[in-house]
Design an enzyme around this catalytic site. Structure first.
Site, PDB file in Angstrom:
ATOM      1  N   ASN A  23       0.868  -1.120   0.058  1.00 12.24           N
ATOM      2  CA  ASN A  23       0.141  -0.376   0.024  1.00 12.24           C
ATOM      3  C   ASN A  23       0.962   1.247  -0.151  1.00 12.24           C
ATOM      4  O   ASN A  23       0.627   2.683  -0.759  1.00 12.24           O
ATOM      5  CB  ASN A  23      -0.662   0.083   0.874  1.00 12.24           C
ATOM      6  CG  ASN A  23      -2.816  -0.927   0.943  1.00 12.24           C
ATOM      7  OD1 ASN A  23      -3.010  -0.960  -0.044  1.00 12.24           O
ATOM      8  ND2 ASN A  23      -2.574  -1.764   1.417  1.00 12.24           N
ATOM      9  N   MET A 104       1.734  -3.015  12.163  1.00  9.26           N
ATOM     10  CA  MET A 104       0.719  -3.474  13.122  1.00  9.26           C
ATOM     11  C   MET A 104       1.056  -3.286  14.651  1.00  9.26           C
ATOM     12  O   MET A 104       1.400  -4.634  15.577  1.00  9.26           O
ATOM     13  CB  MET A 104       1.420  -5.166  13.064  1.00  9.26           C
ATOM     14  CG  MET A 104       1.526  -5.622  11.692  1.00  9.26           C
ATOM     15  SD  MET A 104      -0.457  -6.021  11.149  1.00  9.26           S
ATOM     16  CE  MET A 104      -0.143  -7.256  12.265  1.00  9.26           C
ATOM     17  N   ASN A 121      -5.973   5.597   7.671  1.00 11.24           N
ATOM     18  CA  ASN A 121      -5.489   3.501   7.974  1.00 11.24           C
ATOM     19  C   ASN A 121      -6.724   3.248   6.388  1.00 11.24           C
ATOM     20  O   ASN A 121      -7.338   2.944   6.218  1.00 11.24           O
ATOM     21  CB  ASN A 121      -5.647   3.161   9.163  1.00 11.24           C
ATOM     22  CG  ASN A 121      -5.590   1.654   8.883  1.00 11.24           C
ATOM     23  OD1 ASN A 121      -4.441   0.785   8.973  1.00 11.24           O
ATOM     24  ND2 ASN A 121      -6.564   1.101   9.883  1.00 11.24           N
ATOM     25  N   HIS A 123      -8.461  -0.874   6.040  1.00 11.22           N
ATOM     26  CA  HIS A 123      -8.378  -2.271   6.438  1.00 11.22           C
ATOM     27  C   HIS A 123      -8.925  -2.910   5.054  1.00 11.22           C
ATOM     28  O   HIS A 123      -9.915  -2.314   4.658  1.00 11.22           O
ATOM     29  CB  HIS A 123      -9.410  -1.241   8.165  1.00 11.22           C
ATOM     30  CG  HIS A 123      -9.413  -2.938   8.725  1.00 11.22           C
ATOM     31  ND1 HIS A 123      -9.324  -3.267   9.389  1.00 11.22           N
ATOM     32  CD2 HIS A 123     -10.918  -3.450   8.303  1.00 11.22           C
ATOM     33  CE1 HIS A 123      -9.601  -4.752   9.683  1.00 11.22           C
ATOM     34  NE2 HIS A 123     -10.870  -4.663   9.365  1.00 11.22           N
ATOM     35  N   GLU A 156      -9.473   6.788  18.842  1.00 15.06           N
ATOM     36  CA  GLU A 156      -9.204   6.234  19.826  1.00 15.06           C
ATOM     37  C   GLU A 156      -9.607   4.794  19.590  1.00 15.06           C
ATOM     38  O   GLU A 156      -8.215   3.489  20.514  1.00 15.06           O
ATOM     39  CB  GLU A 156      -9.118   6.712  21.316  1.00 15.06           C
ATOM     40  CG  GLU A 156      -8.607   7.977  21.502  1.00 15.06           C
ATOM     41  CD  GLU A 156      -9.106   9.597  20.996  1.00 15.06           C
ATOM     42  OE1 GLU A 156     -10.252   9.113  20.102  1.00 15.06           O
ATOM     43  OE2 GLU A 156      -8.850  10.933  21.627  1.00 15.06           O
ATOM     44  N   ASP A 159     -10.085  -0.127  14.658  1.00 15.93           N
ATOM     45  CA  ASP A 159     -10.806   0.266  12.967  1.00 15.93           C
ATOM     46  C   ASP A 159     -12.133   1.136  13.332  1.00 15.93           C
ATOM     47  O   ASP A 159     -12.934   0.355  12.559  1.00 15.93           O
ATOM     48  CB  ASP A 159     -10.588  -0.833  12.418  1.00 15.93           C
ATOM     49  CG  ASP A 159      -9.511  -1.590  12.715  1.00 15.93           C
ATOM     50  OD1 ASP A 159      -8.232  -1.309  11.903  1.00 15.93           O
ATOM     51  OD2 ASP A 159      -9.104  -2.999  12.296  1.00 15.93           O
ATOM     52  N   GLU A 188      -7.630  -2.238  -2.099  1.00 11.62           N
ATOM     53  CA  GLU A 188      -5.941  -1.483  -0.938  1.00 11.62           C
ATOM     54  C   GLU A 188      -5.604  -0.183  -2.315  1.00 11.62           C
ATOM     55  O   GLU A 188      -5.812   0.418  -1.650  1.00 11.62           O
ATOM     56  CB  GLU A 188      -5.709  -2.490  -1.093  1.00 11.62           C
ATOM     57  CG  GLU A 188      -6.723  -2.977   0.077  1.00 11.62           C
ATOM     58  CD  GLU A 188      -6.112  -3.835   1.582  1.00 11.62           C
ATOM     59  OE1 GLU A 188      -4.739  -3.589   2.377  1.00 11.62           O
ATOM     60  OE2 GLU A 188      -5.906  -5.013   1.907  1.00 11.62           O
TER      61      GLU A 188
HETATM   62  C1  GRF Z   1      -3.273  -5.104   4.014  1.00 13.32           C
HETATM   63  O1  GRF Z   1      -4.005  -6.071   3.619  1.00 13.32           O
HETATM   64  C2  GRF Z   1      -4.001  -3.488   4.755  1.00 13.32           C
HETATM   65  O2  GRF Z   1      -5.048  -3.139   4.570  1.00 13.32           O
HETATM   66  C3  GRF Z   1      -3.887  -4.093   6.225  1.00 13.32           C
HETATM   67  O3  GRF Z   1      -2.471  -4.585   5.718  1.00 13.32           O
HETATM   68  C4  GRF Z   1      -1.825  -5.297   4.690  1.00 13.32           C
HETATM   69  C5  GRF Z   1      -0.894  -4.223   4.448  1.00 13.32           C
HETATM   70  O4  GRF Z   1      -0.799  -5.192   2.966  1.00 13.32           O
HETATM   71  N1  GRF Z   1      -4.058  -3.163   7.324  1.00 13.32           N
HETATM   72  P1  GRF Z   1       0.859  -3.811   2.645  1.00 13.32           P
HETATM   73  O5  GRF Z   1       1.918  -4.325   4.152  1.00 13.32           O
HETATM   74  O6  GRF Z   1       0.098  -2.912   2.308  1.00 13.32           O
HETATM   75  O7  GRF Z   1       1.249  -4.882   1.808  1.00 13.32           O
END
Ligand code: GRF
Length: 215
Positions: A23, A104, A121, A123, A156, A159, A188
């Site tokens: 992403n 993460m 973010n 998701h 806060e 998601d 995404e």
């Molecule tokens: C993606 O599926 C995103 O939606 C989630 O974590 C994953 C990250 O993938 N939050 P990348 O590191 O962007 O390839």
């Protein structure tokens, strides 16, 4: 000026990752090709060393990288290191935007308050369905026929922030977690850069938790 106060000046972008960074790559590629204008990538910060995304940021896009490990640090104890690094690279609340891209860690309330409505973010589900980890697996196990992806402001909660854009993806009978994740990921990569573009162009209006897009 739009009502959320995000002015269409140059936004200083910080991207936070923990892994492959696809992403992040999609956003940086959209900036490079000028699909997104008025956004300057200032830094990519990873919570883990040696992840693939760091190499992509540095070698493909020439963006400064930082690693802030801290498995033992929680909440603001970790996040203040993030905020310091962001500021050092010119990503400040007044003119900055922070994109979480597979980062993460749970963001602390202090970080959210410091960068209120400046943290995005992505998701891999249609929130508020299937928040948290393994969203694609959750959708399969639930038997959902449609899932997708969501770009949202970070608040806060987990998601739970105001939704900016969503894209639906059908769940097929033959889907595995992997095939479904792959199809969602393709969406995404369109949705996240589009959300950044809209913000950079001042086309996002927020009232309460309702976000509308000015076309
Ligand atoms: C993606 O599926 C995103 O939606 C989630 O974590 C994953 C990250 O993938 N939050 P990348 O590191 O962007 O390839």
């Amino acid at each position: 000026m739009n009502r959320c106060g995000l002015l269409p000046v140059v936004l200083n972008l910080g991207i936070l990752i923990s892994g492959r960074g696809s992403n992040m790559d999609a956003i940086l590629t959209a900036i490079k090709s000028e699909k997104i204008r008025n956004v300057k990538p200032r830094v990519v910060i990873s919570s883990k060393p040696d992840v693939a995304g760091l190499k992509v940021a540095s070698e493909k896009h020439g963006v400064p990288i930082e690693v802030i490990p801290g498995q033992s640090l929680k909440g603001w104890d970790y996040d203040q290191k993030l905020v310091e690094a962001l500021k050092r690279h010119g990503v400040v609340p007044e003119t900055g935007l922070v994109c979480l891209a597979g980062f993460m860690r749970i963001i602390s309330p202090e970080f959210v308050r410091a960068f209120r409505m400046r943290i995005l973010n992505i998701h891999p589900a249609l929130l508020p369905s299937f928040p948290g980890l393994h969203a694609q697996r959750q959708a399969l196990e639930y038997g959902a026929k449609v899932t997708g992806c969501t770009v949202h402001f970070v608040d806060e909660g987990v998601d739970s922030g105001p939704v900016i854009l969503q894209k639906a993806v059908p769940v097929l009978d033959a889907d595995t977690e992997e095939t479904l994740s792959d199809r969602i990921l393709l969406q995404e990569h369109e949705l996240y850069p589009e959300a950044v573009r809209l913000i950079a162009e001042g086309k996002i209006r927020i009232e309460g938790r309702a976000v509308s897009v000015l076309r």
